[in-house]
Design an enzyme around this catalytic site. Structure first.
Site, mmCIF file in Angstrom:
data_model
loop_
_atom_site.group_PDB
_atom_site.id
_atom_site.type_symbol
_atom_site.label_atom_id
_atom_site.label_comp_id
_atom_site.label_asym_id
_atom_site.label_seq_id
_atom_site.Cartn_x
_atom_site.Cartn_y
_atom_site.Cartn_z
ATOM 1 N N GLY A 1 -3.731 12.036 0.329
ATOM 2 C CA GLY A 1 -3.382 12.999 -0.704
ATOM 3 C C GLY A 1 -2.287 13.979 -0.356
ATOM 4 N N ASP B 1 -7.089 -0.862 -8.192
ATOM 5 C CA ASP B 1 -6.020 -1.728 -7.698
ATOM 6 C C ASP B 1 -4.844 -1.657 -8.668
ATOM 7 O OD1 ASP B 1 -4.364 -3.791 -6.876
ATOM 8 O OD2 ASP B 1 -5.938 -5.317 -6.818
ATOM 9 N N LYS C 1 8.255 3.745 -0.281
ATOM 10 C CA LYS C 1 8.505 3.493 1.146
ATOM 11 C C LYS C 1 8.586 1.993 1.403
ATOM 12 C CE LYS C 1 5.187 4.335 4.178
ATOM 13 N NZ LYS C 1 4.331 5.225 5.010
#
Length: 272
Positions: free
Chosen positions: A50, A84, A149
């Site tokens: 988080g 998911d 990323k």
């Protein structure tokens, strides 16, 4: 852990109450690229624990949503979904949370579990970031922003091209908070494209008029495409070279018969 305890950003995260040293990466990305603005709605994919959610909430002050397979411990003012991102049910939950218009920003700082086999880990990273991109395409507003990323490797450039196909401006950036020995890099896509065409698409079109700049101007599925070095009356095969939010540019691949010789004057058709 010993290395982390010696790490400047690790200590700063502890001092400032962030859950992860990665919080400073998002701060630096935003200082450089201004992806999150005040009032933006933000979705963070793979958000646990988080740290990015905390920063996103500070930067935006608006709706912030975290999604992860793991449970995310509560953060004041932040909503979370355990699910998911590849599942339609999760996409529907995200859209219900942020609204039908979509999110202003989608983030993903997630990484696969590392095996130590670099080729395998790079492939898993590309698989994960591709899932993040596909999710972002379903939940972003037009002109929204995307940060993800990626581990560098032989598939990185192909992935970068996929992002370029969907955003007007794309950069690769390594924030100072990334460790010097890390192969991670952040891909930043700005101004999500919702045009009905993409770079590399080919069409056969009739040139009926010229735009103010002298280029041919045609409509493809209601979207304006400017074609270089053509004249009114030509029928040409074009290839889309660049796509903007409200128009695109194309180059001529082949000059066909004059448009007046065609029964389908003014129409365009997708070229195979």
């Amino acid at each position: 852990m010993a290395r982390d305890r010696r790490d400047y950003y690790y200590h700063q995260a502890k001092e400032e109450g962030y859950r992860s040293r990665a919080s400073f990466k998002l701060k630096q990305i935003n200082e450089k690229h201004n992806v999150i603005k005040r009032g933006d709605s933000v979705v963070d994919l793979g958000a646990a624990p988080g740290g990015w959610l905390q920063v996103a909430k500070q930067l935006s002050g608006g709706k912030v949503l975290g999604v992860d397979l793991q449970r995310i411990a509560p953060i004041e003012g932040v909503e979370t979904i355990q699910g998911d991102i590849n599942a339609d049910s999760t996409i529907k939950k995200i859209i219900r949370a942020v609204g039908e218009k979509g999110a202003d920003v989608v983030l993903c700082d997630a990484a696969p579990n590392l095996s130590g086999n670099w080729s395998y880990d790079h492939a898993r990273s590309i698989e994960l970031t591709t899932s993040a991109l596909e999710c972002a395409k379903k939940i972003l507003k037009p002109k929204g922003n995307f940060v993800v990323k990626v581990f560098q490797g032989d598939m990185f450039n192909d992935y970068l091209e996929k992002v370029r196909d969907n955003f007007v401006h794309v950069k690769a950036y390594s924030p100072q908070a990334s460790r010097s020995q890390s192969a991670e890099i952040y891909v930043i896509g700005k101004k999500f494209l919702t045009a009905p065409l993409r770079r590399g698409d080919k069409f056969v079109v009739d040139i009926e008029k010229l735009g103010s700049g002298g280029d041919g101007a045609v409509l493809i599925e209601g979207f304006v495409v400017f074609v270089k070095e053509v004249e009114v009356g030509e029928k040409v095969r074009i290839k889309i070279a660049d796509v903007k939010p409200n128009f695109a540019f194309a180059d001529v691949e082949e000059r066909l018969e004059k448009a007046e010789d065609s029964e389908n004057l003014g129409n365009s058709e997708k070229a195979e």
